[in-house]
Design a protein around this motif. Structure first.
Motif, short mmCIF file in Angstrom:
data_model
loop_
_atom_site.label_atom_id
_atom_site.label_comp_id
_atom_site.label_asym_id
_atom_site.label_seq_id
_atom_site.Cartn_x
_atom_site.Cartn_y
_atom_site.Cartn_z
N THR A 1 0.84 -1.20 0.00
CA THR A 1 0.00 0.00 0.00
C THR A 1 0.87 1.24 0.00
OG1 THR A 1 -1.72 -1.18 1.22
CG2 THR A 1 -1.84 1.23 1.19
N ASN A 2 0.68 2.11 -0.99
CA ASN A 2 1.47 3.33 -1.05
C ASN A 2 0.79 4.46 -0.29
OD1 ASN A 2 -0.34 4.83 -2.84
ND2 ASN A 2 0.40 3.54 -4.51
N ILE A 3 1.43 5.60 -0.22
CA ILE A 3 0.95 6.70 0.61
C ILE A 3 -0.37 7.28 0.11
CG2 ILE A 3 2.16 8.56 -0.61
CD1 ILE A 3 2.91 9.61 2.26
N ALA A 4 -0.71 7.03 -1.16
CA ALA A 4 -1.99 7.48 -1.71
C ALA A 4 -3.08 6.44 -1.57
CB ALA A 4 -1.82 7.85 -3.18
N GLY A 5 -2.75 5.27 -1.01
CA GLY A 5 -3.74 4.21 -0.82
C GLY A 5 -3.76 3.18 -1.92
N GLY A 6 -2.90 3.33 -2.93
CA GLY A 6 -2.85 2.38 -4.03
C GLY A 6 -2.15 1.08 -3.65
N PRO A 7 -2.26 0.05 -4.50
CA PRO A 7 -1.77 -1.28 -4.13
C PRO A 7 -0.29 -1.53 -4.44
CG PRO A 7 -2.95 -1.40 -6.21
CD PRO A 7 -3.07 0.03 -5.73
N PHE A 8 0.42 -0.52 -5.01
CA PHE A 8 1.82 -0.72 -5.37
C PHE A 8 2.66 0.47 -4.91
CE2 PHE A 8 -0.51 -3.15 -8.59
CZ PHE A 8 0.10 -4.40 -8.46
N LEU A 9 3.87 0.17 -4.45
CA LEU A 9 4.87 1.21 -4.24
C LEU A 9 5.51 1.54 -5.57
CD1 LEU A 9 6.61 -0.18 -1.04
CD2 LEU A 9 4.83 1.56 -1.16
N GLY A 10 5.86 2.80 -5.73
CA GLY A 10 6.51 3.25 -6.95
C GLY A 10 7.19 4.58 -6.70
N GLY A 11 6.56 5.66 -7.17
CA GLY A 11 7.13 6.99 -6.99
C GLY A 11 6.41 7.79 -5.94
N ASN A 12 6.11 9.05 -6.27
CA ASN A 12 5.51 9.99 -5.34
C ASN A 12 4.15 10.46 -5.84
OD1 ASN A 12 8.00 10.65 -3.46
ND2 ASN A 12 8.75 10.70 -5.57
N LEU A 13 3.36 10.98 -4.92
CA LEU A 13 2.09 11.62 -5.27
C LEU A 13 2.36 13.10 -5.51
CD1 LEU A 13 -1.06 11.31 -5.43
CD2 LEU A 13 -1.08 12.19 -3.08
N TRP A 14 2.02 13.58 -6.71
CA TRP A 14 2.23 14.97 -7.09
C TRP A 14 0.87 15.63 -7.30
CZ3 TRP A 14 7.22 16.26 -6.61
CH2 TRP A 14 8.17 15.26 -6.75
N SER A 15 0.30 16.12 -6.24
CA SER A 15 -1.03 16.72 -6.29
C SER A 15 -0.92 18.23 -6.04
CB SER A 15 -1.93 16.07 -5.23
OG SER A 15 -3.23 16.60 -5.27
N LYS A 16 -1.98 18.93 -6.33
CA LYS A 16 -2.04 20.37 -6.02
C LYS A 16 -3.39 20.71 -5.42
CE LYS A 16 1.33 22.19 -9.30
NZ LYS A 16 1.62 23.23 -10.33
N PRO A 17 -3.44 21.75 -4.58
CA PRO A 17 -4.71 22.11 -3.94
C PRO A 17 -5.84 22.38 -4.92
CG PRO A 17 -2.89 23.22 -2.85
CD PRO A 17 -2.32 22.57 -4.08
N ASP A 18 -5.50 22.88 -6.11
CA ASP A 18 -6.56 23.20 -7.09
C ASP A 18 -6.85 22.03 -8.03
OD1 ASP A 18 -4.34 23.15 -8.71
OD2 ASP A 18 -4.52 25.21 -9.44
N GLY A 19 -6.24 20.87 -7.77
CA GLY A 19 -6.52 19.70 -8.59
C GLY A 19 -5.77 19.65 -9.90
N SER A 20 -4.76 20.52 -10.08
CA SER A 20 -4.04 20.57 -11.36
C SER A 20 -2.71 19.83 -11.32
CB SER A 20 -3.79 22.03 -11.76
OG SER A 20 -2.91 22.66 -10.83
N GLY A 21 -2.43 19.09 -10.27
CA GLY A 21 -1.18 18.38 -10.15
C GLY A 21 -1.06 17.23 -11.14
N TYR A 22 0.18 16.78 -11.35
CA TYR A 22 0.41 15.69 -12.30
C TYR A 22 -0.37 14.45 -11.91
CZ TYR A 22 2.83 12.61 -15.54
OH TYR A 22 3.11 11.72 -16.55
N SER A 23 -0.33 14.09 -10.63
CA SER A 23 -1.02 12.88 -10.18
C SER A 23 -2.54 13.03 -10.23
CB SER A 23 -0.60 12.54 -8.76
OG SER A 23 0.76 12.14 -8.70
N ASP A 24 -3.02 14.26 -10.18
CA ASP A 24 -4.47 14.49 -10.23
C ASP A 24 -5.05 14.21 -11.60
OD1 ASP A 24 -4.33 15.46 -7.57
OD2 ASP A 24 -3.86 17.47 -8.28
#
Length: 468
Positions: free
Chosen positions: A329-352
């Motif tokens: 379980t990764n830090i975003a709740g997904g089932p695999f470890l990999g990289g990082n979560l790249w989010s932004k408060p306005d929802g425009s992040g890469y991960s969003d």
């Protein structure tokens, strides 16, 4: 000239590097030895336990001469003249300092020169220049359960070859820097502390990897874990710091940067691991400067207006921003470890907004940061939200009838959740899972049913955590 002096002072404070004039002595010194010393002037001496228990407030300075002694403040206050040392320890062992308020000294507590096995617990250090300084070769100290408030330069500074010490369960508020590890400190642990509104860097490591004359490698393997940092100028800083671990910390609302790593020369900042941290609502999430290279930065959740800044001049120093796809379980709740979560408060992040065609909760396309710095397996954002199930359905090419049936359930689930009716939402989620399972291999392919059920089970886990 005044502006230059103010700028220099700000730089010194942010780095945790303090070179101030030595403190003047206070008017009275109480010395505690194995026979009690002059404990009787401020409290009661228990020869059976070698304990001096204060019976009144004092303006003295207290020092130790002997091992195994306990100083119990018993809730009393030591108030200095703005200089000197409150409690001083020099080359002693198996001491305890507890239940004291120490205020208005240059050093609230000063441990100097190869002391060991010292417990500093349940004290309040306020309005000193240094709350505590641990200086030169001290080891196996435990500093826990203390409160550091309004110490103008630093809460605790470890200076010069201190090792195997623990700073845990303390609160640092409105100090300069919180905890500073400076000049060849090794294997120290800074964990589960709370840092609030500090004007410098809450946790600062500038240990400098080196080899001693005896061939021992020093200045490495410090652990910074599970701390909570809010409202400081800088959250965590590493300068000329090698082979340290920064893991599972929460850093929010910093004035400048959440995590900062800086080195002016190659090999100075190398081999550090930064993982499992939640870094939110800072102007910049993580900043890498100069020659920092070969550091592992993965499984962090960045959610800031600007998530990263990499400042390198003519050379490109490479860092590793992901690990190979690994079950877990990764830090975003997904089932695999990999990289990082790249989010932004306005929802425009890469991960969003990234594409996840295979539903493994890892973005299909790597996230390029700078030459030599690419997150090859960015984590997908907005995972397992109660209202996200509709988006998952609408992104899939399902037969019209089953798609409409499941979409109706998903929208009802979202409506119930937004009204705060978690029990009803959980019931609708159960019905959704049951229908998807019943249609597996029929109106739904096995892969489609599996993807929907996995997401729904992730939502269910989140709902369970939210229920009273």
């Amino acid at each position: 000239m005044l502006k230059k002096n103010n700028l220099l002072a700000g730089i010194i404070l942010s780095l945790g590097l303090f070179f101030l004039a030595p403190p003047a002595a206070t008017a009275q010194t109480i010395t505690l030895d194995l026979a009690g010393g002059n404990c009787h002037e401020i409290g009661n001496w228990d020869p059976a336990t070698l304990t001096c228990t204060l019976t009144a407030d004092t303006s003295a300075s207290i020092s130790f001469r002997g091992n195994g002694i306990t100083l119990d403040g018993n809730g009393h206050v030591m108030t200095g003249p703005g200089s000197g040392t409150g409690v001083g320890v020099g080359r002693a062992h198996f001491l305890t300092i507890k239940n004291l308020t120490i205020r208005n000294y240059f050093f609230g507590i000063h441990v100097n020169y190869f002391a060991s096995e010292i417990q500093i617990t349940n004290n309040r250090l306020e309005n000193n220049i240094y709350g505590a300084e641990i200086r030169r070769g001290n080891h196996d100290l435990t500093i826990s359960g203390n409160t550091f408030v309004n110490n103008s330069f630093v809460g605790i500074r470890f200076f010069l070859r201190n090792h195997d010490n623990v700073v845990s369960g303390n609160r640092f508020e409105s100090t300069g820097s919180g905890v500073s590890l400076w000049h060849h400190n090794s294997r120290n642990v800074v964990s589960e502390n709370v840092f609030v509104s500090n004007s410098g860097t809450s946790i600062y490591i500038s240990s400098g990897k080196a080899v001693t004359e005896f061939g021992e490698i020093i200045g490495i393997d410090n652990q910074v874990t599970a701390n909570t940092i809010s409202g400081s100028r800088l959250g965590i800083g590493l300068t000329f710091a090698a082979e340290n671990t920064v893991r599972d910390n929460t850093i929010e609302n910093s004035g400048e940067v959440g995590i900062r790593m800086y080195c002016a020369r190659p090999t100075g900042c190398i081999g550090n691991e930064i993982s499992g941290n939640t870094v939110t609502d800072n102007p910049v999430g993580i900043q890498i400067e100069g020659a920092a290279e070969d550091n592992l930065i993965y499984n962090n959740a960045f959610r800031n207006p600007r998530n990263f800044r990499i400042l390198q001049n003519y050379f490109y120093y490479a860092n590793q921003w992901s690990v190979p796809k690994t079950p877990g379980t990764n830090i975003a709740g997904g089932p695999f470890l990999g990289g990082n979560l790249w989010s932004k408060p306005d929802g425009s992040g890469y991960s969003d907004n990234c594409t996840d065609a295979d539903g493994d909760a890892l973005c299909d396309v790597p996230y390029f940061l700078r030459v030599g710095n690419t997150d090859h397996l960015p984590l997908v954002g907005n995972l397992y939200s109660a209202c996200g199930l509709s988006d998952v359905l609408e992104s899939m090419d399902l037969p019209h009838g089953i798609a409409n049936s499941l979409l109706a359930k998903a929208k009802n689930l979202c409506a119930a959740y937004e009204k705060g009716n978690l029990k009803a939402a959980a019931g609708m989620l159960g019905a959704f899972i049951a229908e998807a399972e019943a249609q597996r291999g029929k109106k739904l392919t096995g892969a489609d049913a599996g993807k929907l059920i996995a997401y729904a089970e992730g939502v269910a886990a989140k709902l369970e955590d939210e229920m009273p």
